[in-house]
Design a protein around this motif. Structure first.
Motif, short mmCIF file in Angstrom:
data_model
loop_
_atom_site.label_atom_id
_atom_site.label_comp_id
_atom_site.label_asym_id
_atom_site.label_seq_id
_atom_site.Cartn_x
_atom_site.Cartn_y
_atom_site.Cartn_z
N ASP A 168 0.85 -1.31 -0.04
CA ASP A 168 0.15 0.08 -0.01
C ASP A 168 1.02 1.36 0.07
N LEU A 169 0.26 2.31 -0.86
CA LEU A 169 1.09 3.67 -0.84
C LEU A 169 0.78 4.39 0.55
N MET A 170 1.53 4.98 1.23
CA MET A 170 1.15 5.85 2.48
C MET A 170 1.15 7.28 2.06
N ASP A 171 0.72 8.07 2.83
CA ASP A 171 0.88 9.58 2.56
C ASP A 171 2.11 10.19 3.06
N GLY A 172 3.11 9.51 3.81
CA GLY A 172 4.31 9.88 4.30
C GLY A 172 4.95 9.40 5.37
N GLU A 173 6.03 9.59 5.84
CA GLU A 173 6.81 8.93 7.02
C GLU A 173 6.75 10.07 7.96
N CYS A 174 6.87 9.57 9.31
CA CYS A 174 6.70 10.27 10.40
C CYS A 174 7.65 11.32 10.72
N HIS A 175 8.94 11.08 10.30
CA HIS A 175 10.01 11.64 10.70
C HIS A 175 9.75 13.25 9.83
N SER A 176 9.57 13.19 8.47
CA SER A 176 8.94 14.27 7.94
C SER A 176 7.84 15.16 8.58
N LEU A 177 6.92 14.44 8.91
CA LEU A 177 5.78 14.93 9.64
C LEU A 177 6.23 15.57 11.02
N LEU A 178 7.26 15.24 11.60
CA LEU A 178 7.47 15.71 12.87
C LEU A 178 8.39 16.95 13.01
N THR A 179 9.04 16.86 11.78
CA THR A 179 10.08 18.13 11.41
C THR A 179 9.45 19.25 10.71
N LYS A 180 8.11 18.93 10.21
CA LYS A 180 7.69 20.29 9.47
C LYS A 180 7.42 21.49 10.51
N GLU A 227 -9.76 8.94 5.19
CA GLU A 227 -10.32 9.20 4.14
C GLU A 227 -11.56 10.27 4.18
N SER A 228 -12.00 10.42 5.65
CA SER A 228 -13.09 11.40 6.19
C SER A 228 -12.45 12.60 5.99
N SER A 229 -11.02 12.75 6.17
CA SER A 229 -10.41 14.07 6.51
C SER A 229 -9.79 14.64 5.44
N ARG A 230 -9.72 13.84 4.32
CA ARG A 230 -9.07 14.27 3.04
C ARG A 230 -9.73 15.58 2.60
N GLY A 231 -9.13 16.51 2.13
CA GLY A 231 -9.85 17.83 1.65
C GLY A 231 -10.01 18.78 2.40
N LYS A 232 -9.79 18.47 4.01
CA LYS A 232 -9.87 19.66 5.15
C LYS A 232 -8.60 20.60 4.79
N ILE A 233 -8.66 21.81 5.01
CA ILE A 233 -7.81 22.96 5.05
C ILE A 233 -6.86 22.81 5.92
N LYS A 234 -7.27 22.48 7.34
CA LYS A 234 -6.25 22.40 8.13
C LYS A 234 -6.47 20.72 8.96
N LEU A 235 -5.51 20.07 8.87
CA LEU A 235 -5.62 18.87 9.61
C LEU A 235 -5.29 18.97 10.95
N ASP A 236 -6.16 17.96 11.79
CA ASP A 236 -5.83 17.74 13.20
C ASP A 236 -4.97 16.58 13.49
N VAL A 237 -4.56 16.52 14.70
CA VAL A 237 -3.66 15.34 15.03
C VAL A 237 -4.65 14.06 14.65
N GLU A 238 -5.97 14.07 15.14
CA GLU A 238 -6.81 12.90 14.84
C GLU A 238 -7.03 12.46 13.48
N ASP A 239 -6.49 13.35 12.63
CA ASP A 239 -6.87 12.91 11.20
C ASP A 239 -5.93 11.87 10.74
N TYR A 240 -4.67 11.63 11.48
CA TYR A 240 -3.67 10.81 11.03
C TYR A 240 -3.60 9.32 11.68
N GLN A 241 -3.55 8.22 10.77
CA GLN A 241 -3.48 6.87 11.11
C GLN A 241 -1.89 6.55 10.93
N PHE A 242 -1.30 5.82 11.95
CA PHE A 242 0.12 5.41 11.83
C PHE A 242 0.06 3.85 11.65
#
Length: 466
Positions: A168-180, A227-242
């Motif tokens: 499966d293709l993921m949206d990204g890895e968490c090192h990049s997420l935490l260093t944004k 999937e329910s969070s895609r398209g949101k302008i601003k993502l919340d922490v709860e929008d991520y699955q790890f």
């Protein structure tokens, strides 16, 4: 049939759909762990699906089944493997692959370090793919949602002698997420949710498969946006699955057979319920920035674990942080269940933690129901007895699987004793034996708090004292 035997039987029956045909667990585990290239090559060249490819197209084929993908883009290249994005040109319902679905292709590159290293890397990559397939199969069979990156298919190309894997293709890895460039508050929330969710995953896999990742850092944890969070302008922490990924150094155990990948830091590959959480928290701390976020993580370690911080070990600007790989003993406060307890209080209003105990109970219950349905366990009690928490019953009547709504919770092979949930009015847990000569004892139900590794949750005052 005990729990582990049942699990491996179901996994082996299920894992063939990913391309792992004719698998003898004990033989292939031993060959991989000993880097026995000849035995590993014999298996992959005769049992795995065949891969043919051009620069833009790749085809996996086995018997009458084939799957075609077209290349979309390069993602990254490592020392021994390459990762690319490809698009499916066919549908496979069994694998959950749809036409035009974006997938990841990972495959081996020829080593430049000499033929022996090349053979070793071949074994390690097969270990990576096989562990991922086992975990995917386990999830398919017994879990309500995925906790590791799902593997789709494997294959071997006889032309370039390389292993290939689709996942499966993921949206990204968490090192990049935490260093944004997130706010400090968002970084702290992400750290808490990430560490807690991955601890829940480890909590289950450690119990069932004696799993240790051995290279657990943010780079090897991936995320998908719900999937329910895609398209949101601003993502919340709860929008991520790890999701856990990259199992080239991992270890698991099934029925006494151990599968171990790379041990590049020469650490003895033993099961550990402290190593992964230690490595995750300290590696995140090493790469944390800006300084207020790093200071928060250092304070988290000091407050909760009570360890003295070695600044060199958490400094990503030099190679000293690699010393965290070399440790062989860790504080018991890094036990997965203990870390979950710590984070449970620190969550507060930050995020809503998933219920790890319920998650584990559901998996064990599903495994147990499968055992009962397969005829490997046969509970016996008197159906017309008045059941109270102190009742002792001499069994003389067989209860059919349909009578049980929630079956084996735990098992003791030495005594052939099993724990059942029988549908009585007070949800009493019944302790019974498969031997008709034994009695059946009714014992009070175990509460979620008791199941939670029997570790009492610390109050804020106790945390300060400790």
């Amino acid at each position: 049939m005990d729990r582990d035997t049942y699990i491996i039987r179901e996994i082996i029956n299920n894992i063939t759909k990913f391309g792992f045909n004719g698998l003898d667990i004990s033989t292939i585990f031993k060959a991989i762990s000993e880097y026995n290239y000849d035995a590993v090559f014999e298996y992959v060249s005769t049992q795995l699906p065949t891969v043919t490819h051009s620069e833009r197209t790749i085809v996996f084929s086995k018997s009458s089944t084939s799957m075609t993908l077209n290349k979309s883009r390069n993602i990254t290249a490592g020392s021994y493997n390459k990762i690319e994005e490809w698009e499916s040109k066919s549908t496979n319902a069994d694998l959950g692959i749809n036409n035009y679905q974006r997938l990841v292709l990972k495959y081996s590159l020829r080593s430049t370090d000499g033929i022996e290293d090349e053979k070793k890397e071949f074994c390690i990559l097969l270990s990576d793919f096989l562990i991922q397939a086992i975990l995917t199969s386990f999830q398919d069979l017994f879990l309500d949602h995925m906790i590791t990156i799902p593997l789709k298919y494997v294959g071997y190309c006889p032309v370039d002698k390389s292993l290939y894997c689709i996942m499966d293709l993921m949206d990204g890895e968490c090192h990049s997420l935490l260093t944004k460039e997130h706010s400090l508050d968002t970084k702290i929330k992400l750290f808490h949710k990430l560490t807690y969710d991955i601890s829940c995953t480890l909590y289950l896999l450690q119990d069932i498969l004696k799993f240790t990742h051995y290279d657990l850092k943010a780079n090897n944890i991936f995320y998908k946006i719900k999937e329910s969070s895609r398209g949101k302008i601003k993502l919340d922490v709860e929008d991520y699955q790890f999701y856990l990924g990259d199992f080239g150094s991992s270890r698991l155990e099934i029925n006494g057979s151990i599968l171990q990948g790379d041990t590049f830091f020469k650490v003895e590959p033993v099961y550990s319920d402290t190593r992964d959480t230690y490595h995750l928290i300290n590696s995140i701390t090493a790469f944390a920035h800006p300084e207020p976020f790093k200071d928060y993580l250092k304070d988290f370690i000091i407050r909760n674990v009570g360890e003295t911080i070695n600044e060199n070990n958490i400094n990503s600007k030099n190679s000293e942080w690699h010393t965290i790989y070399h440790k062989s003993h860790y504080s018991n406060k890094y036990k997965t269940a203990t870390i979950m307890n710590m984070l449970h209080y620190d969550f507060g209003t930050l995020v809503s933690p998933i219920n790890c105990t319920t998650f584990k109970e559901k998996a064990l219950e599903k495994i147990a129901k499968g055992q009962l349905a397969s005829g490997s366990i046969l509970p016996i009690i008197t159906p017309d007895a008045i059941i109270t928490p102190n009742t002792i019953i001499t069994p003389n009547t067989i209860i059919t699987p349909n009578t049980i709504t929630s079956t084996v919770i735990s098992e003791s092979p030495a005594t052939s004793t099993h724990i059942f949930n029988i549908p009585v009015s007070n949800n009493t847990v019944i302790k019974t034996s498969t031997k008709p000569s034994d009695s059946v004892q009714i014992i009070p139900p175990v509460t979620p708090a008791e199941e939670f590794e029997r570790i009492p949750l610390m109050t804020p005052e106790e945390k300060i004292i400790s």
